[in-house]
Scaffold this motif. Structure first.
Motif, PDB file in Angstrom:
ATOM      1  N   SER A  43       1.018  -1.057  -0.057  1.00  0.00           N
ATOM      2  CA  SER A  43       0.020   0.113  -0.097  1.00  0.00           C
ATOM      3  C   SER A  43       0.895   1.244  -0.014  1.00  0.00           C
ATOM      4  N   GLY A  44       0.443   2.338  -0.219  1.00  0.00           N
ATOM      5  CA  GLY A  44       0.964   3.486  -0.340  1.00  0.00           C
ATOM      6  C   GLY A  44       0.027   4.734  -0.347  1.00  0.00           C
ATOM      7  N   ASN A  49       0.651  15.535  -6.858  1.00  0.00           N
ATOM      8  CA  ASN A  49       1.754  15.866  -7.811  1.00  0.00           C
ATOM      9  C   ASN A  49       3.229  15.053  -7.602  1.00  0.00           C
ATOM     10  N   GLN A  50       2.859  13.863  -6.703  1.00  0.00           N
ATOM     11  CA  GLN A  50       3.878  13.139  -6.196  1.00  0.00           C
ATOM     12  C   GLN A  50       3.896  11.670  -6.804  1.00  0.00           C
ATOM     13  N   ARG A  51       5.207  11.204  -6.979  1.00  0.00           N
ATOM     14  CA  ARG A  51       5.130   9.896  -7.416  1.00  0.00           C
ATOM     15  C   ARG A  51       4.699   8.784  -6.349  1.00  0.00           C
ATOM     16  N   LEU A  52       3.865   7.951  -6.492  1.00  0.00           N
ATOM     17  CA  LEU A  52       3.239   7.017  -5.529  1.00  0.00           C
ATOM     18  C   LEU A  52       4.085   5.647  -5.648  1.00  0.00           C
ATOM     19  N   ASN A  86       4.247   9.728   8.055  1.00  0.00           N
ATOM     20  CA  ASN A  86       4.564  10.724   7.146  1.00  0.00           C
ATOM     21  C   ASN A  86       4.410  10.385   5.644  1.00  0.00           C
ATOM     22  N   ILE A  87       3.374  11.021   4.834  1.00  0.00           N
ATOM     23  CA  ILE A  87       3.337  10.451   3.522  1.00  0.00           C
ATOM     24  C   ILE A  87       4.655  10.904   2.401  1.00  0.00           C
ATOM     25  N   THR A  88       5.247  12.048   2.938  1.00  0.00           N
ATOM     26  CA  THR A  88       6.245  12.597   2.286  1.00  0.00           C
ATOM     27  C   THR A  88       7.592  11.733   2.488  1.00  0.00           C
ATOM     28  N   ASP A  89       7.610  10.884   3.152  1.00  0.00           N
ATOM     29  CA  ASP A  89       8.698  10.048   3.715  1.00  0.00           C
ATOM     30  C   ASP A  89       8.347   8.465   3.469  1.00  0.00           C
ATOM     31  N   THR A  90       8.394   7.969   2.262  1.00  0.00           N
ATOM     32  CA  THR A  90       8.055   6.501   2.062  1.00  0.00           C
ATOM     33  C   THR A  90       8.917   5.592   2.449  1.00  0.00           C
TER      34      THR A  90
END
Length: 217
Positions: A43-44, A49-52, A86-90
């Motif tokens: 999942s992610g 505007n960001q790559r998943l 934190n969704i900005t740091d996968t």
């Protein structure tokens, strides 16, 4: 061997097997129970505007519980690997391992009543089966003795019939040479008729005894 062919005994034999199976299930309720549940996936999440980037996610739960004096003890071990907050740091990963113990006091007293009911039901079927087998054995023995008696009477009446017929033949011959009065011949004929009647009844009784023996078996 003959008893096993009786439908009533066969029916109780099936009931015996069923009650024994129920009793075994009730007794096994006291044994520890193990369970293992796991899940695996990906999942992610990301802004539009960001790559998943997908992150692996899995969870495994092991649990063991057992009955102790009407109470239940339950232990479980849970291990999780979850998505980052934190969704900005996968690249961030989070893991957790949890061990828990649960004790429920006197929450399963039905186990004892169900086990006792299963034991009583099984014993009742065994008693009914034993009584039925004894009754069947008695019926078979009685039917066999009746058959033996009927067979003996049949052989005896057949011998009597043959003897009276021969005696009648001799009486007729003696009357023809004037050695015996006609009244004696008439008496011999009556005795023949009586012997034939007795033999006919003996044949009927013999057939009835065979039918009764087959039914008892």
């Amino acid at each position: 061997i003959a008893q096993k062919e009786r439908p009533d005994i066969q029916g109780l034999e099936l009931s015996k097997a069923s009650s024994k199976y129920t009793q075994t299930i009730a007794q096994r309720e006291n044994r520890p129970k193990f369970s293992l549940v796991s899940s695996v996936g990906s999942s992610g999440e990301a802004y539009s505007n960001q790559r998943l980037d997908m992150t692996n996610e899995w969870s495994i739960i092991g649990k063991v519980s057992w009955l102790l004096g009407g109470s239940t003890i339950e232990d479980s071990l849970t291990r999780d690997k979850v998505l980052p907050k934190n969704i900005t740091d996968t690249t961030l990963k989070s893991e957790a391992t949890t061990y828990s113990t649960k004790f429920s006091l006197l929450n399963n007293l039905n186990y004892y009543s169900e086990r006792k009911e299963a034991e009583i039901a099984h014993k009742q079927v065994l008693n009914e089966l034993n009584e039925l087998k004894q009754k069947a054995a008695s019926e078979i023995k009685e039917a066999y003795l009746s058959y033996q008696k009927a067979l003996s009477q049949l052989n005896s009446s057949l011998s009597e019939k043959n003897f009276r017929n021969k005696e009648l033949g001799v009486s007729i011959m003696r009357r023809n040479i004037a050695e015996l009065p006609t009244s004696e011949v008439m008496q011999a004929r009556i005795e023949v008729a009586q012997a034939n009647s007795t033999y006919t009844q003996a044949v009927a009784n013999h057939h009835l005894s065979i039918a009764a023996l087959n039914k008892a078996m």
